[in-house]
Design an enzyme around this catalytic site. Sequence first.
Site, PDB file in Angstrom:
ATOM      1  N   CYS A   1       0.851  -1.194   0.000  1.00 37.83           N
ATOM      2  CA  CYS A   1       0.000   0.000   0.000  1.00 37.83           C
ATOM      3  C   CYS A   1       0.887   1.244   0.000  1.00 37.83           C
ATOM      4  O   CYS A   1       2.057   1.208   0.392  1.00 37.83           O
ATOM      5  CB  CYS A   1      -0.878   0.020   1.247  1.00 37.83           C
ATOM      6  SG  CYS A   1      -2.036  -1.347   1.363  1.00 37.83           S
TER       7      CYS A   1
ATOM      8  N   ARG B   1     -10.670  10.633  -6.115  1.00 36.80           N
ATOM      9  CA  ARG B   1     -11.557   9.889  -5.212  1.00 36.80           C
ATOM     10  C   ARG B   1     -11.383  10.272  -3.747  1.00 36.80           C
ATOM     11  O   ARG B   1     -12.130   9.825  -2.895  1.00 36.80           O
ATOM     12  CB  ARG B   1     -11.376   8.381  -5.393  1.00 36.80           C
ATOM     13  CG  ARG B   1     -11.840   7.912  -6.772  1.00 36.80           C
ATOM     14  CD  ARG B   1     -11.691   6.420  -6.954  1.00 36.80           C
ATOM     15  NE  ARG B   1     -10.269   6.087  -7.066  1.00 36.80           N
ATOM     16  CZ  ARG B   1      -9.754   4.917  -6.697  1.00 36.80           C
ATOM     17  NH1 ARG B   1     -10.523   3.986  -6.177  1.00 36.80           N
ATOM     18  NH2 ARG B   1      -8.468   4.691  -6.850  1.00 36.80           N
TER      19      ARG B   1
ATOM     20  N   TRP C   1       3.565  -4.566  18.692  1.00 41.65           N
ATOM     21  CA  TRP C   1       4.802  -5.309  18.480  1.00 41.65           C
ATOM     22  C   TRP C   1       5.985  -4.448  18.888  1.00 41.65           C
ATOM     23  O   TRP C   1       6.645  -3.828  18.088  1.00 41.65           O
ATOM     24  CB  TRP C   1       4.894  -5.711  17.010  1.00 41.65           C
ATOM     25  CG  TRP C   1       6.108  -6.507  16.650  1.00 41.65           C
ATOM     26  CD1 TRP C   1       6.607  -7.597  17.287  1.00 41.65           C
ATOM     27  CD2 TRP C   1       6.964  -6.256  15.549  1.00 41.65           C
ATOM     28  NE1 TRP C   1       7.710  -8.056  16.647  1.00 41.65           N
ATOM     29  CE2 TRP C   1       7.964  -7.251  15.572  1.00 41.65           C
ATOM     30  CE3 TRP C   1       7.006  -5.301  14.539  1.00 41.65           C
ATOM     31  CZ2 TRP C   1       8.980  -7.320  14.635  1.00 41.65           C
ATOM     32  CZ3 TRP C   1       8.013  -5.363  13.596  1.00 41.65           C
ATOM     33  CH2 TRP C   1       8.987  -6.364  13.653  1.00 41.65           C
TER      34      TRP C   1
ATOM     35  N   CYS D   1      -5.730   0.517   5.430  1.00 45.79           N
ATOM     36  CA  CYS D   1      -6.241  -0.838   5.644  1.00 45.79           C
ATOM     37  C   CYS D   1      -5.753  -1.351   7.003  1.00 45.79           C
ATOM     38  O   CYS D   1      -4.936  -0.710   7.669  1.00 45.79           O
ATOM     39  CB  CYS D   1      -5.780  -1.771   4.516  1.00 45.79           C
ATOM     40  SG  CYS D   1      -4.014  -2.194   4.567  1.00 45.79           S
TER      41      CYS D   1
ATOM     42  N   TYR E   1      -2.684  -5.353  19.355  1.00 46.18           N
ATOM     43  CA  TYR E   1      -1.423  -5.936  19.794  1.00 46.18           C
ATOM     44  C   TYR E   1      -0.325  -4.991  19.330  1.00 46.18           C
ATOM     45  O   TYR E   1      -0.309  -4.566  18.173  1.00 46.18           O
ATOM     46  CB  TYR E   1      -1.223  -7.311  19.156  1.00 46.18           C
ATOM     47  CG  TYR E   1       0.149  -7.877  19.402  1.00 46.18           C
ATOM     48  CD1 TYR E   1       0.455  -8.480  20.613  1.00 46.18           C
ATOM     49  CD2 TYR E   1       1.131  -7.795  18.433  1.00 46.18           C
ATOM     50  CE1 TYR E   1       1.720  -8.993  20.848  1.00 46.18           C
ATOM     51  CE2 TYR E   1       2.401  -8.305  18.658  1.00 46.18           C
ATOM     52  CZ  TYR E   1       2.683  -8.902  19.866  1.00 46.18           C
ATOM     53  OH  TYR E   1       3.933  -9.400  20.099  1.00 46.18           O
TER      54      TYR E   1
ATOM     55  N   CYS F   1      -1.899  -1.751   7.285  1.00 47.71           N
ATOM     56  CA  CYS F   1      -1.212  -0.460   7.410  1.00 47.71           C
ATOM     57  C   CYS F   1      -1.428   0.154   8.786  1.00 47.71           C
ATOM     58  O   CYS F   1      -0.506   0.724   9.366  1.00 47.71           O
ATOM     59  CB  CYS F   1      -1.676   0.492   6.316  1.00 47.71           C
ATOM     60  SG  CYS F   1      -1.062   0.020   4.678  1.00 47.71           S
TER      61      CYS F   1
ATOM     62  N   GLU G   1       0.845   3.715   1.988  1.00 50.58           N
ATOM     63  CA  GLU G   1       1.328   4.065   3.325  1.00 50.58           C
ATOM     64  C   GLU G   1       2.623   3.325   3.650  1.00 50.58           C
ATOM     65  O   GLU G   1       3.542   3.900   4.241  1.00 50.58           O
ATOM     66  CB  GLU G   1       0.278   3.739   4.392  1.00 50.58           C
ATOM     67  CG  GLU G   1      -0.991   4.553   4.268  1.00 50.58           C
ATOM     68  CD  GLU G   1      -2.071   3.858   3.445  1.00 50.58           C
ATOM     69  OE1 GLU G   1      -3.253   4.150   3.674  1.00 50.58           O
ATOM     70  OE2 GLU G   1      -1.747   3.032   2.566  1.00 50.58           O
TER      71      GLU G   1
END
Length: 165
Positions: free
Chosen positions: A86, A114, A159, A120, A157, A123, A88
């Site tokens: 993506c 658009r 990381w 998402c 979560y 990301c 990002e």
Amino acid sequence: MSTPHRPEPDGSESQRTEPQRSEPQKAAPQKAAPPSPAHRELLDAAEAVARRFARADNHTVAAAARNADGRIVTALNAYHFTGGPCAELVVLGAAAGQGAYDLTAIVAVADRGRGVIPPCGRCRQVLLDYFPEIEVLVGRGPQLRAVPVRELLPEAYVWAGHQDG
């Protein structure tokens, strides 16, 4: 509302009053604050990249991120049927390649006018892991606003083990 409770010694019924029940109050939708000039500049940069460089189906989303020193880094997604990155994620790599390691805000826009698109799930997770304080521009028109990435991924979560010290 009154309901009979128990007989009194004289044979009459005492009345117990129950609290009135009402429908839960729905909070009024919060009116989004207009984007700051810095957020507007970031959005303009992403829209310019989408207009100038988005081509066919391979590059359909542009992203722009601001570093703490004010630099804006831009990038395009790299669509591929195998699951290309993506915009990002591409902008995170581009920023690192330019020594911009303290990103404070990010936005993605789709090509052909658009508008702003939210990140998402993948990301959102990567942004939270690498830049837990980053603001993400979401919404369109008068609803455009900057939100902390943590709000886009509640109870996530984290990381934390990937960072040194």
